[in-house]
Design an enzyme around this catalytic site. Sequence first.
Site, PDB file in Angstrom:
ATOM      1  N   VAL A  14       0.908  -1.319  -0.138  1.00  0.00           N
ATOM      2  CA  VAL A  14       0.106  -0.009   0.078  1.00  0.00           C
ATOM      3  C   VAL A  14       0.839   1.222   0.156  1.00  0.00           C
ATOM      4  O   VAL A  14       0.727   2.110  -0.591  1.00  0.00           O
ATOM      5  CB  VAL A  14      -0.986  -0.138   1.100  1.00  0.00           C
ATOM      6  CG1 VAL A  14      -1.930   1.217   1.062  1.00  0.00           C
ATOM      7  CG2 VAL A  14      -1.873  -1.298   1.395  1.00  0.00           C
ATOM      8  N   LYS A 195     -12.203  -5.249  11.018  1.00  0.00           N
ATOM      9  CA  LYS A 195     -13.278  -4.292  10.197  1.00  0.00           C
ATOM     10  C   LYS A 195     -14.625  -4.206  11.108  1.00  0.00           C
ATOM     11  O   LYS A 195     -15.011  -3.232  10.872  1.00  0.00           O
ATOM     12  CB  LYS A 195     -13.061  -4.747   8.839  1.00  0.00           C
ATOM     13  CG  LYS A 195     -11.816  -4.678   8.185  1.00  0.00           C
ATOM     14  CD  LYS A 195     -11.563  -5.717   6.931  1.00  0.00           C
ATOM     15  CE  LYS A 195     -10.353  -5.264   6.526  1.00  0.00           C
ATOM     16  NZ  LYS A 195     -10.129  -6.348   5.242  1.00  0.00           N
TER      17      LYS A 195
HETATM   18  P1  NAP Z   1       3.367  -4.637   3.707  1.00  0.00           P
HETATM   19  O1  NAP Z   1       3.396  -4.905   2.085  1.00  0.00           O
HETATM   20  O2  NAP Z   1       3.637  -5.916   4.564  1.00  0.00           O
HETATM   21  O3  NAP Z   1       4.093  -3.513   3.791  1.00  0.00           O
HETATM   22  C1  NAP Z   1       4.474  -3.072   5.295  1.00  0.00           C
HETATM   23  C2  NAP Z   1       5.332  -2.153   5.152  1.00  0.00           C
HETATM   24  O4  NAP Z   1       5.678  -1.524   6.563  1.00  0.00           O
HETATM   25  C3  NAP Z   1       6.983  -2.293   4.829  1.00  0.00           C
HETATM   26  O5  NAP Z   1       7.418  -1.484   3.978  1.00  0.00           O
HETATM   27  C4  NAP Z   1       7.631  -2.551   6.003  1.00  0.00           C
HETATM   28  O6  NAP Z   1       9.124  -2.274   5.899  1.00  0.00           O
HETATM   29  C5  NAP Z   1       6.930  -1.281   6.756  1.00  0.00           C
HETATM   30  N1  NAP Z   1       7.044  -1.681   8.092  1.00  0.00           N
HETATM   31  C6  NAP Z   1       6.641  -2.703   8.829  1.00  0.00           C
HETATM   32  N2  NAP Z   1       6.738  -2.749  10.393  1.00  0.00           N
HETATM   33  C7  NAP Z   1       7.534  -1.670  10.415  1.00  0.00           C
HETATM   34  C8  NAP Z   1       8.167  -1.115  11.475  1.00  0.00           C
HETATM   35  N3  NAP Z   1       7.845  -1.752  12.723  1.00  0.00           N
HETATM   36  N4  NAP Z   1       9.062  -0.083  11.479  1.00  0.00           N
HETATM   37  C9  NAP Z   1       9.163   0.410  10.138  1.00  0.00           C
HETATM   38  N5  NAP Z   1       8.359   0.000   9.083  1.00  0.00           N
HETATM   39  C10 NAP Z   1       7.691  -1.165   9.260  1.00  0.00           C
HETATM   40  O7  NAP Z   1       2.011  -4.334   4.106  1.00  0.00           O
HETATM   41  P2  NAP Z   1       0.823  -3.688   3.349  1.00  0.00           P
HETATM   42  O8  NAP Z   1       0.029  -5.051   2.809  1.00  0.00           O
HETATM   43  O9  NAP Z   1       1.115  -2.593   2.705  1.00  0.00           O
HETATM   44  O10 NAP Z   1      -0.218  -3.184   4.554  1.00  0.00           O
HETATM   45  C11 NAP Z   1       0.057  -2.175   5.300  1.00  0.00           C
HETATM   46  C12 NAP Z   1      -1.212  -1.528   6.099  1.00  0.00           C
HETATM   47  O11 NAP Z   1      -2.175  -1.417   5.319  1.00  0.00           O
HETATM   48  C13 NAP Z   1      -1.479  -2.917   7.129  1.00  0.00           C
HETATM   49  O12 NAP Z   1      -1.895  -2.247   8.212  1.00  0.00           O
HETATM   50  C14 NAP Z   1      -2.399  -3.577   6.368  1.00  0.00           C
HETATM   51  O13 NAP Z   1      -3.574  -4.313   7.343  1.00  0.00           O
HETATM   52  C15 NAP Z   1      -3.353  -2.372   5.865  1.00  0.00           C
HETATM   53  N6  NAP Z   1      -4.191  -2.850   4.560  1.00  0.00           N
HETATM   54  C16 NAP Z   1      -3.441  -3.468   3.613  1.00  0.00           C
HETATM   55  C17 NAP Z   1      -4.384  -3.747   2.344  1.00  0.00           C
HETATM   56  C18 NAP Z   1      -3.656  -4.898   1.247  1.00  0.00           C
HETATM   57  O14 NAP Z   1      -4.412  -4.711   0.351  1.00  0.00           O
HETATM   58  N7  NAP Z   1      -2.459  -4.880   1.094  1.00  0.00           N
HETATM   59  C19 NAP Z   1      -5.575  -3.173   2.356  1.00  0.00           C
HETATM   60  C20 NAP Z   1      -6.236  -2.420   3.417  1.00  0.00           C
HETATM   61  C21 NAP Z   1      -5.251  -2.268   4.304  1.00  0.00           C
HETATM   62  P3  NAP Z   1       9.998  -3.235   4.888  1.00  0.00           P
HETATM   63  O15 NAP Z   1       9.613  -2.741   3.504  1.00  0.00           O
HETATM   64  O16 NAP Z   1      11.413  -2.924   5.128  1.00  0.00           O
HETATM   65  O17 NAP Z   1       9.800  -4.608   5.202  1.00  0.00           O
HETATM   66  N1  HSE Z   2      -5.866  -8.690   4.173  1.00  0.00           N
HETATM   67  C1  HSE Z   2      -6.996  -7.850   4.029  1.00  0.00           C
HETATM   68  C2  HSE Z   2      -7.938  -8.595   3.073  1.00  0.00           C
HETATM   69  C3  HSE Z   2      -6.360  -6.548   3.128  1.00  0.00           C
HETATM   70  O1  HSE Z   2      -7.520  -9.420   2.549  1.00  0.00           O
HETATM   71  O2  HSE Z   2      -9.135  -8.224   3.066  1.00  0.00           O
HETATM   72  C4  HSE Z   2      -7.506  -5.431   2.920  1.00  0.00           C
HETATM   73  O3  HSE Z   2      -7.996  -4.960   4.170  1.00  0.00           O
END
Ligand code: NAP
Ligand code: HSE
Length: 309
Positions: A14, A195
């Site tokens: 994201v 959620k």
């Molecule tokens: P992701 O791909 O795992 O990316 C997480 C990022 O945060 C990475 O860049 C990681 O660093 C960094 N990070 C994690 N822990 C950290 C810490 N303690 N200190 C500094 N940086 C840290 O996760 P994502 O899918 O983008 O999701 C991010 C958030 O959005 C989560 O809360 C998730 O629930 C929410 N979300 C995700 C989606 C989706 O479709 N993916 C949809 C809605 C909401 P590194 O790159 O160095 O590992």
């Molecule tokens: N892991 C979550 C899902 C990302 O599959 O719905 C969106 O919040």
Amino acid sequence: MARLRIGLIGWGTVGSALGRLVAAGPLPLELACLAVRDPAATRSSPLPDGVAVVTPEDVARAGLDAVVELAGGTEEPLGWARTALDAGTPYVTANKALLATHGEELSALARQRGAALLASASVGGGVPMLETVHHLAATGAIGRLRGVLNATTTYMLSAMGEGMTYGDALREAQTAGYAEADASLDVDGRDAAQKLAILASEAWGQWRSESQVERHGIRGLEVTEGQVIRLVAEATEQTLAVAPKEVERGSALGATSGIDNLLEIEVRAGGIFRIGGPGAGGRVTAGAVYADLARLVSGERPILFGGNA
Ligand code: NAP
Ligand code: HSE
């Protein structure tokens, strides 16, 4: 419109998608600094040139126009959010685990300090579910919420209904960036429960935590070909539950597939309102974060769980 200087924590699925939106415009946003866990890691989306890479704590206390947290987790983000809000800095996040655990405290702090707290992307990915529930809650007449709130399990259950194995379906959802970093949150129903707690808090003006949701996940579930099972989240003012259920193929919930999310909002003497669309993935989720930033740019200062008063 004034230029907004933002600090970003997280450059994963994201965060990097948000970085591309910020660079492309049209909002007057400047990415002032960025934090990741491992700045030296090799990544498919390289960190942007010319942006200071600092610690999350530095981002939170930098005195920027907004902090955007797209990292995930609960306890570390609580510290960052406290620091930013306490200094009056608007906080924007997609982190449902944080809000379903510490949302009451953070909302109270935001109100005390007059700082905005926004989290459209925490529920429904790109679908403005929280905004819709907030709007419909104004008359205090929401009777029930019912929906499919987790894209990973919808993706898996629809693929399994067409013959794919549980393991292959989960791997595909992970590779596409839909699953949480810890996919047990998806398959055990915790992501959907978080959620649902957030939506119910907004619907009935009283904060609910994830721990108040009765929860069953899809781990080990078998789906026979042609069967339509969805992980259904349901709430009334008194009860919150998440569980896999067989649904009619022709129903609104049964028609969801892939990464669809769908929410039905039953309004007393008003009927059922439905809102749905892509519930996960970098671009759609970053779009919801970008929409929150647009509200800040236009001078709004909304506070999640702040009520309609
Ligand atoms: P992701 O791909 O795992 O990316 C997480 C990022 O945060 C990475 O860049 C990681 O660093 C960094 N990070 C994690 N822990 C950290 C810490 N303690 N200190 C500094 N940086 C840290 O996760 P994502 O899918 O983008 O999701 C991010 C958030 O959005 C989560 O809360 C998730 O629930 C929410 N979300 C995700 C989606 C989706 O479709 N993916 C949809 C809605 C909401 P590194 O790159 O160095 O590992
Ligand atoms: N892991 C979550 C899902 C990302 O599959 O719905 C969106 O919040």
